[in-house]
Write an enzyme that holds these catalytic residues in place. Structure first.
Site, PDB file in Angstrom:
ATOM      1  N   GLN A 151       0.831  -1.199   0.000  1.00 39.08           N
ATOM      2  CA  GLN A 151       0.000   0.000   0.000  1.00 39.08           C
ATOM      3  C   GLN A 151       0.867   1.250   0.000  1.00 39.08           C
ATOM      4  OE1 GLN A 151      -3.080   0.086   2.951  1.00 39.08           O
ATOM      5  NE2 GLN A 151      -3.967   1.921   2.096  1.00 39.08           N
ATOM      6  N   PHE A 152       1.157   1.753  -1.198  1.00 38.40           N
ATOM      7  CA  PHE A 152       2.000   2.945  -1.324  1.00 38.40           C
ATOM      8  C   PHE A 152       1.355   4.169  -0.696  1.00 38.40           C
ATOM      9  CE2 PHE A 152      -0.712   3.640  -4.944  1.00 38.40           C
ATOM     10  CZ  PHE A 152      -0.763   5.018  -5.098  1.00 38.40           C
ATOM     11  N   THR A 153       0.032   4.152  -0.533  1.00 40.83           N
ATOM     12  CA  THR A 153      -0.655   5.315   0.018  1.00 40.83           C
ATOM     13  C   THR A 153      -0.304   5.578   1.480  1.00 40.83           C
ATOM     14  OG1 THR A 153      -2.638   4.047   0.557  1.00 40.83           O
ATOM     15  CG2 THR A 153      -2.574   5.132  -1.603  1.00 40.83           C
TER      16      THR A 153
END
Length: 149
Positions: free
Chosen positions: A78-80
């Site tokens: 999850q790059f967010t």
């Protein structure tokens, strides 16, 4: 590297309506990789996920880790987690790793966990995923390899 770890009674990830990863009791670990992360960050996050004592013992205290309860990990990239919302209303992802190095380091976390005997399922890197969980407690822990929190 950052992780959001949630104690679950069950969790699964679907991509295009198909289950790609599913666990029963254990933890869901959303893992975000930063541009400047490396092997030390991988080792720190994998060890923390593996050894977090978030499961209750016979006295109702959170004293047990994954291996103590036979738990599994559902790891989801999850790059967010590196979304910076301090300016404006749209997050900036400048500190997140690019796809190729991000995938390598995420896979290294998964390999580290599996190498220590933990059963690990994963989502699909760079896919639009539907994550279905039963958060137990709820128990949610934030981890940062730079110890920002």
């Amino acid at each position: 590297m950052r992780a959001v770890v949630q104690r679950v009674t069950r969790a699964r990830v679907l991509v295009d309506g198909q289950v790609v990863g599913e666990i029963a009791r254990g933890v869901l670990a959303f893992v975000g990789v930063a541009r400047d992360d490396g092997p030390g960050d991988v080792a720190y996050i994998a060890a923390k996920i593996r050894d977090l004592r978030v499961f209750e013992d016979e006295n109702g205290k959170m004293n047990l880790a994954l291996n103590d309860v036979g738990g599994s990990v559902l790891a989801v990239s999850q790059f967010t987690l590196y979304g910076d919302c301090r300016k404006g209303r749209r997050p900036s992802f400048d500190h997140a790793a690019a796809a190729d190095p991000g995938r390598l380091l995420f896979d290294a976390v998964v390999s580290d966990l599996r190498g220590s005997g933990v059963h690990v399922e994963t989502g699909t890197f760079q896919a639009h995923m539907l994550v279905d969980i039963a958060n137990d407690g709820p128990v949610t822990i934030l981890l940062d390899s730079r110890r920002a929190f």
